[in-house]
Design an enzyme around this catalytic site. Sequence first.
Site, mmCIF file in Angstrom:
data_model
loop_
_atom_site.group_PDB
_atom_site.id
_atom_site.type_symbol
_atom_site.label_atom_id
_atom_site.label_comp_id
_atom_site.label_asym_id
_atom_site.label_seq_id
_atom_site.Cartn_x
_atom_site.Cartn_y
_atom_site.Cartn_z
ATOM 1 N N PHE E 39 92.455 58.723 54.270
ATOM 2 C CA PHE E 39 93.460 57.825 54.846
ATOM 3 C C PHE E 39 94.386 57.340 53.741
ATOM 4 O O PHE E 39 93.940 56.696 52.783
ATOM 5 C CB PHE E 39 92.780 56.644 55.544
ATOM 6 N N VAL E 77 89.237 55.773 52.340
ATOM 7 C CA VAL E 77 90.468 54.996 52.347
ATOM 8 C C VAL E 77 90.970 54.928 50.906
ATOM 9 O O VAL E 77 90.227 54.522 50.019
ATOM 10 C CB VAL E 77 90.183 53.569 52.878
ATOM 11 N N CYS E 78 92.204 55.311 50.667
ATOM 12 C CA CYS E 78 92.748 55.322 49.301
ATOM 13 C C CYS E 78 92.860 53.903 48.749
ATOM 14 O O CYS E 78 93.487 53.037 49.356
ATOM 15 C CB CYS E 78 94.122 55.961 49.270
ATOM 16 N N VAL E 79 92.279 53.689 47.584
ATOM 17 C CA VAL E 79 92.220 52.343 47.022
ATOM 18 C C VAL E 79 93.603 51.767 46.708
ATOM 19 O O VAL E 79 93.886 50.592 47.003
ATOM 20 C CB VAL E 79 91.300 52.280 45.773
ATOM 21 N N ALA E 82 95.362 50.949 49.867
ATOM 22 C CA ALA E 82 94.646 49.855 50.529
ATOM 23 C C ALA E 82 94.973 48.511 49.876
ATOM 24 O O ALA E 82 95.105 47.493 50.567
ATOM 25 C CB ALA E 82 93.143 50.115 50.486
#
Lengths: 100, 100, 136, 136, 130, 130
Positions: E39, E77-79, E82
Amino acid sequence: MLHTINKSPFEKNSLDTCLRLAKSGSEILLLEDGVYAAIKGTAVEPKMRQALSDYTVYALGPDLKARGIEEDRLIDGIEVVGYDGFVDLAANSDRVQSWL
Amino acid sequence: MLHTINKSPFEKNSLDTCLRLAKSGSEILLLEDGVYAAIKGTAVEPKMRQALSDYTVYALGPDLKARGIEEDRLIDGIEVVGYDGFVDLAANSDRVQSWL
Amino acid sequence: MGNGAKKFMYVNRRAPYGTIYALEGLEVVLIGAAFDQDVCMAFVDDGVFQLKKGQDTNESNMKNFSPTYRALGDYDVNKLYVEKESLEQRGMSEDDLLELTYEDEEDDYKEKPSIRIVNKEELADLMEQQDVILNY
Amino acid sequence: MGNGAKKFMYVNRRAPYGTIYALEGLEVVLIGAAFDQDVCMAFVDDGVFQLKKGQDTNESNMKNFSPTYRALGDYDVNKLYVEKESLEQRGMSEDDLLELTYEDEEDDYKEKPSIRIVNKEELADLMEQQDVILNY
Amino acid sequence: MKFGILVNEGPYQHQASDTAFNFTKAALDKGHDIVRVFFYHDGVNNGTRLTTPPQDDRNLVNQWSELAKEHELDLVVCVAAAQRRGIVDEDEAKRHGKNADNIAEGFHISGLGQLIEMGIKADRVMAFGD
Amino acid sequence: MKFGILVNEGPYQHQASDTAFNFTKAALDKGHDIVRVFFYHDGVNNGTRLTTPPQDDRNLVNQWSELAKEHELDLVVCVAAAQRRGIVDEDEAKRHGKNADNIAEGFHISGLGQLIEMGIKADRVMAFGD
């Protein structure tokens, strides 16, 4: 009446629809990616030159600068305004239509 | 090679760019708002008829149905597939380019 | 409608389902109906697809909000302007659109069509008469 | 580059600033450079505007990420294909673009241009040679 | 065949998450492997447990969580994306001095390298977005 | 003159929130009134306190919070749009059985009627979105 366009004329149809539905004498403000419509020598220049005979066209200066578009690259007759000028345009028009 | 287009051809330039850059013999799948390109009698039909001579064109059935587009409204030669057909198309092509 | 009523126009330019603007735009119109303003909707560009008959989202698992347009008449939202040029470009005619009606209280509650096909000049004139224009 | 390297192409089709895709797309390329794959970038449609010289975001208060493109050469990302047709449609030429270079280790570390103008047929051929194509 | 799935938009605003979900489900039904679902951009907003969509609508976050549980999917989820958008797990909350987290079950936060790795490991990468 | 501001996209993904903020600030500097800033669609994502953008970038959520504090702005997040996307305050968290909230300082959650009311009270409604 003030019309604003924030989309690139090369990517989306917002400019075309605005030019089809805005009444002669209206103001049009190009902002965000919409400012690309203001550049000379592009495939949309003829459309914009035509528009300039019916409308007053503005482009948002901070968005031109962000994208590296110098003022000497703009089609003659397009006026550059800042956010304060944007506020004035909105305040001085009877209504605003944002062609999102 | 499979190309997918999820944008309306009336709103955005994705279809045009795909048709400019996809090599002859490629597969093109229309999905989401991209399925509107599959309808007969629209302003983009001539472009699609031309495309059908170079490419195999598919449209995603569930997205057609959601939008109320019956199969008899589609340009002849466009094949309707489901999500399982979408998976097969992706699996059977060497690579996929989603023109987001 | 009170004398102080403002004229609101909701301009719909997006197709349904690909994005949520059509659905959430419709929610604004329904809520807005309670405020006793002079409301109309315009369907331009891909917005005309919102009114397409026969929508069925079973296979795509999204919510089919197409039936909600039928409720507009009951909320006194009965001026739905559809741009002729947008319809034609998309190979559509009035027959493709939902049959939306309202009961005209000023004419013995006769059932009348809510959808009015207008050309671009008529729509441009209508826009100039509004106080608030919201674009989805 | 290892023998098992895959060919990655990052296709940039959006203008900078109006949306974040250009900036976050660039972040993928920089991180990806550590993975020793065969990487190239393509700039098509409004993507060519990403490489425009003279970007200055002071008045709009966004982050100017244009200088980051200069770092690509140091990360061995040195094949930046710009579609000729997209440039022309936008009234631009190579002179409008950032001067991006890399040092060619195989040629005595000579400084060479990273940007290569290609026509649509050349770009189409390049796309057919990729393993993974990511579009921003 | 091994698919990698990239989701670039949040739930509801665009159909991207729906299409990605339907594709992923169809691929699993056909016996294919899903290397990872990554994501990115606003796609990270699929990973919040704080959504409550209307009862008569699909719950996209829960759909992903349940599919992940059933098929042991790796939902990443891409940090960096995010952090810009306010999707945090317990560790991230601690690191950035936030007094709450909102990550949904089955999702975890990790680096962009996971996207590249997905591209290397997968036979096909499918991107869904705006 | 009284302006109403409508923000339809979340922070960062589109420039909408930036432009809305710059316009609002310029209008205030010129002595105009801001009736309300209404966050709709993905615009509700401007109202989470959990973001941590990179240090060298602007922090859009904080910018709105600070401007609201300075000028007593009414920042309204649409409840229906917020439920779909996971923006919740303490009340909403309680109502929907969520164990966390994420609303940022200066924002509050309310109904769509506030958008209509803004249209009625304002001399001009300015919409910013995709």
